[in-house]
Write an enzyme that holds these catalytic residues in place. Structure first.
Site, PDB file in Angstrom:
ATOM      1  N   ASP A 108       0.792  -1.156   0.311  1.00  7.54           N
ATOM      2  CA  ASP A 108      -0.066  -0.055  -0.231  1.00  7.54           C
ATOM      3  C   ASP A 108       0.931   1.102   0.145  1.00  7.54           C
ATOM      4  OD1 ASP A 108      -2.274   1.805   0.467  1.00  7.54           O
ATOM      5  OD2 ASP A 108      -2.747   0.072   1.807  1.00  7.54           O
ATOM      6  N   ASP A 210      -3.036   4.445  -2.751  1.00  6.17           N
ATOM      7  CA  ASP A 210      -4.220   4.643  -1.317  1.00  6.17           C
ATOM      8  C   ASP A 210      -4.714   6.610  -1.465  1.00  6.17           C
ATOM      9  OD1 ASP A 210      -5.372   4.769   1.487  1.00  6.17           O
ATOM     10  OD2 ASP A 210      -4.147   6.940   1.547  1.00  6.17           O
ATOM     11  N   GLU A 275      -7.613   2.894  -5.068  1.00  6.15           N
ATOM     12  CA  GLU A 275      -8.427   2.850  -4.191  1.00  6.15           C
ATOM     13  C   GLU A 275      -9.352   4.672  -5.028  1.00  6.15           C
ATOM     14  OE1 GLU A 275     -10.059   3.868   0.179  1.00  6.15           O
ATOM     15  OE2 GLU A 275      -8.474   5.229  -0.273  1.00  6.15           O
ATOM     16  N   HIS A 336     -10.479  -2.917   5.045  1.00  3.60           N
ATOM     17  CA  HIS A 336     -10.628  -2.628   5.694  1.00  3.60           C
ATOM     18  C   HIS A 336     -10.682  -1.781   6.175  1.00  3.60           C
ATOM     19  CE1 HIS A 336      -7.322  -0.273   3.329  1.00  3.60           C
ATOM     20  NE2 HIS A 336      -7.496   0.056   4.645  1.00  3.60           N
ATOM     21  N   ASP A 337     -11.575  -0.616   5.448  1.00  2.38           N
ATOM     22  CA  ASP A 337     -12.762   0.600   5.383  1.00  2.38           C
ATOM     23  C   ASP A 337     -14.251   0.602   5.556  1.00  2.38           C
ATOM     24  OD1 ASP A 337     -10.149   2.488   5.682  1.00  2.38           O
ATOM     25  OD2 ASP A 337     -10.325   2.534   3.338  1.00  2.38           O
TER      26      ASP A 337
HETATM   27  C1  GLC Z   1      -7.378   5.235   2.263  1.00  2.65           C
HETATM   28  C2  GLC Z   1      -7.300   3.727   4.111  1.00  2.65           C
HETATM   29  C3  GLC Z   1      -8.096   4.292   4.919  1.00  2.65           C
HETATM   30  C4  GLC Z   1      -6.985   5.763   5.254  1.00  2.65           C
HETATM   31  C5  GLC Z   1      -7.542   6.575   3.782  1.00  2.65           C
HETATM   32  C6  GLC Z   1      -6.434   7.443   4.307  1.00  2.65           C
HETATM   33  O1  GLC Z   1      -8.728   5.361   2.425  1.00  2.65           O
HETATM   34  O2  GLC Z   1      -8.307   3.001   3.197  1.00  2.65           O
HETATM   35  O3  GLC Z   1      -7.526   3.713   5.809  1.00  2.65           O
HETATM   36  O4  GLC Z   1      -7.702   5.925   6.629  1.00  2.65           O
HETATM   37  O5  GLC Z   1      -6.921   6.292   2.861  1.00  2.65           O
HETATM   38  O6  GLC Z   1      -4.852   7.068   4.325  1.00  2.65           O
END
Ligand code: GLC
Ligand code: CA
Length: 547
Positions: A108, A210, A275, A336-337
């Site tokens: 990541d 990310d 993402e 994970h979110d």
């Molecule tokens: C992405 C990640 C998340 C994080 C955010 C800020 O959405 O998946 O877990 O809190 O970015 O980096």
């Protein structure tokens, strides 16, 4: 060779097209040193399991040096490993062992922001004329003394924090401890490329990028328009405005192309998973011009939409229609979110879900534990970890419940750790764990393993085209086809038995059903409630060659 069978190495398709990605949340997969927190050596110990399951790549959320304000998404050194997860040598060993087992490693990467402890930001905030000042986004208050714009942070609160000693605000799209880098300064791209190169040279196979839709913000800092549909009780604070000037700016595509060209300096196989929570029409732009962008911009339809047949058919149709010819699809149920699939769709839909995810056209991305049917594990208020929950309490937005430790066996702490885990394992792990599920031929886990195996050995499932079939409202049916191999998938979403027939189904052989009784159909296709089937259809007639 049987028609349409795949052999290792033989394919015009890249590994990230043929393969299956599995997200390992590193804090929660396996603790190897008894501190209650998962680590790299823990992941390494569990490689035999991942190989048995049959996944092709691991996406590992950030394990770089970090103060852990957002559990690793606040990076203070991109080129080292956070001690709680291990060392650079442990990462090298994980990459080597995984590669030996045919498993790729996707790290990541966090290009939008760093930790406020990163040396770049420490410099940047130290004075207005520091050379690093412009690496982040600094702005004066409005003339009336209010923050520079009405932008909201994505983990609660406003997106600006005043730095008193220098008298300016800095921007953070997430926590105040995660200042946003200034992508309009070319030095930032150069520096990030160096961090990426460090890992590419160490042998990682790709990056999950990310927060990709956040990289650029309006250079005039215009206010975002209000969102008239905001539901304050249920939705996050940032949803009260429409992110017109802060999300998905066209300049993001330049950033993506620049990162892709760095990957292309290495071999063709290095990839990016981006993402992106965007509507399909906006999402496809991230594939880049002629496909020179992100190889897998994440498709979030199955994460965000209801798991019901009309919606699924619409999502498949819309997505397939929107994809340019060079674009490779991908599908996932969670990460994970987001709330776990079995919690959103109901545990009784987990088997149908597995069959859908692993037979659609495009790379499946599995979230660890979903193959067991793990559900969200509630966390007591005194044990809350996630800053999102702490900053937006009571709205059910917290992410702790989806990050509970992997359940390996029925021993104390589910075999995850010898110590109290950082998040509760939750109830029922004695009956639902890997050890028990592997021994039960009818378990969801064994269904996942068999589906993955089937996908691996049937080229039509791995890379074939997809055609939706006409079907009643509670049935989803489609055909996958490649190199003369034709396979149908029929999913019954009804709580009643359903018959389904199609002219293509003459001479059908049932390859697999979700309830494990492969021979129940005879000649008529009858599906028990919430059951699905995969059928081998007669191969397409060869096209006659006219001389
Ligand atoms: C992405 C990640 C998340 C994080 C955010 C800020 O959405 O998946 O877990 O809190 O970015 O980096
Ligand atoms: Ca540990």
């Amino acid at each position: 060779m049987e028609q349409g069978r795949m052999e290792a190495g033989e394919s015009a398709f890249a590994w990230w097209q043929r393969g299956i990605v599995y997200e390992v949340y590193p804090r929660s997969f396996q603790d190897s040193n008894g501190d209650g927190i998962g680590d790299l050596n823990g992941i390494r110990q569990r490689l035999p399991y991942l190989q048995w399951l049959g996944v092709d790549a691991l996406w590992i959320p950030p394990v770089y040096t970090s103060p852990m304000a957002d559990f690793g998404y606040d990076v203070s050194n991109y080129c080292d490993i956070e001690p709680m997860f291990g060392t650079l040598a442990d990462m090298d060993a994980l990459i080597a062992d995984a590669h030996e087992r045919g498993i790729r490693i996707i790290l990541d990467f966090v290009p939008n922001h760093t930790s406020d402890q990163h040396p770049w930001f420490v410099q940047s905030r130290s004075s207005r004329d520091n050379p690093y000042r412009d690496w982040y986004i600094w702005r004066d208050a409005k003339p009336d003394g209010s923050p520079p714009s009405n932008w909201w942070a994505h983990l609660g609160g406003i997106a600006w924090t005043l730095d008193e000693p220098t008298g300016q605000y800095y921007l953070h799209s997430f926590l105040p401890q995660q200042p946003d880098l200034n992508w309009r300064n070319p030095a930032v791209l150069q520096a990030l490329k160096q961090q990426l190169r460090f890992w590419l040279e160490r042998g990682v196979d790709g990056f999950r990028m990310d927060a990709l839709m956040h990289l650029y913000k309006d250079d005039q800092f215009r206010d975002n328009p209000p969102n008239p549909d905001w539901l304050p009780e249920k939705q996050a604070e940032h949803d009260q405005v429409i992110p017109l000037h802060t999300l998905n700016l066209p300049e993001n595509l330049q950033a993506v192309a620049a990162m892709r060209s760095l990957l292309d300096e290495f071999d063709d196989d290095r990839m990016m998973l981006g993402e992106l929570y965007l509507q399909t029409k906006d999402l496809v732009a991230y594939y880049g011009e002629r496909g020179r962008g992100v190889q897998l911009p994440t498709n979030s339809t199955l994460i965000l939409h209801a798991f019901e047949p009309a919606q699924i058919k619409e999502d498949i149709r819309d997505y397939e229609l929107a994809l340019p010819a060079y674009a490779w699809p991908n599908w996932s149920f969670g990460n994970h979110d987001r709330p776990r699939f079995a919690t959103r769709a109901g545990t009784d839909h987990a088997r149908l879900g597995a069959m859908l995810l692993l037979t659609l056209r495009g790379t499946p991305i599995i979230y660890y534990g979903d193959e067991l049917g793990m559900t969200d594990v509630p966390v007591a208020p005194e044990n809350l970890q996630d800053p999102f929950e702490k900053r937006s309490p009571g709205k059910g937005l917290g992410r702790d419940p989806v990050r509970s430790p992997m359940r390996w066996d029925d021993s104390e702490h589910a075999g995850f750790s010898t110590a109290q885990p950082w998040l509760p394992v939750g109830d029922g792990y004695q009956a639902l764990n890997v050890h028990q599920a592997q021994a039960d031929p009818h378990s969801l886990l064994n269904l996942y393993q068999r589906l993955i195996e089937l996908r691996r050995t049937h080229i039509a499932l791995a890379v074939g085209s997809i055609t939706l079939l006409e079907a009643p409202a509670d049935i989803v049916a489609y055909v996958r086809e490649h190199a003369g191999q034709r396979i149908a998938v029929v999913l019954n979403f009804s709580r009643k038995a359903r018959a389904y027939s199609h002219p293509l189904f003459a001479d059908t052989k049932v390859l697999m059903t979700t309830d494990g009784m492969e021979d129940q159909f005879g000649n008529a296709l009858k599906l028990s409630p919430l059951n699905g089937a995969i059928l081998q259809l007669r191969a397409a007639p060869p096209i006659p060659v006219l001389l």
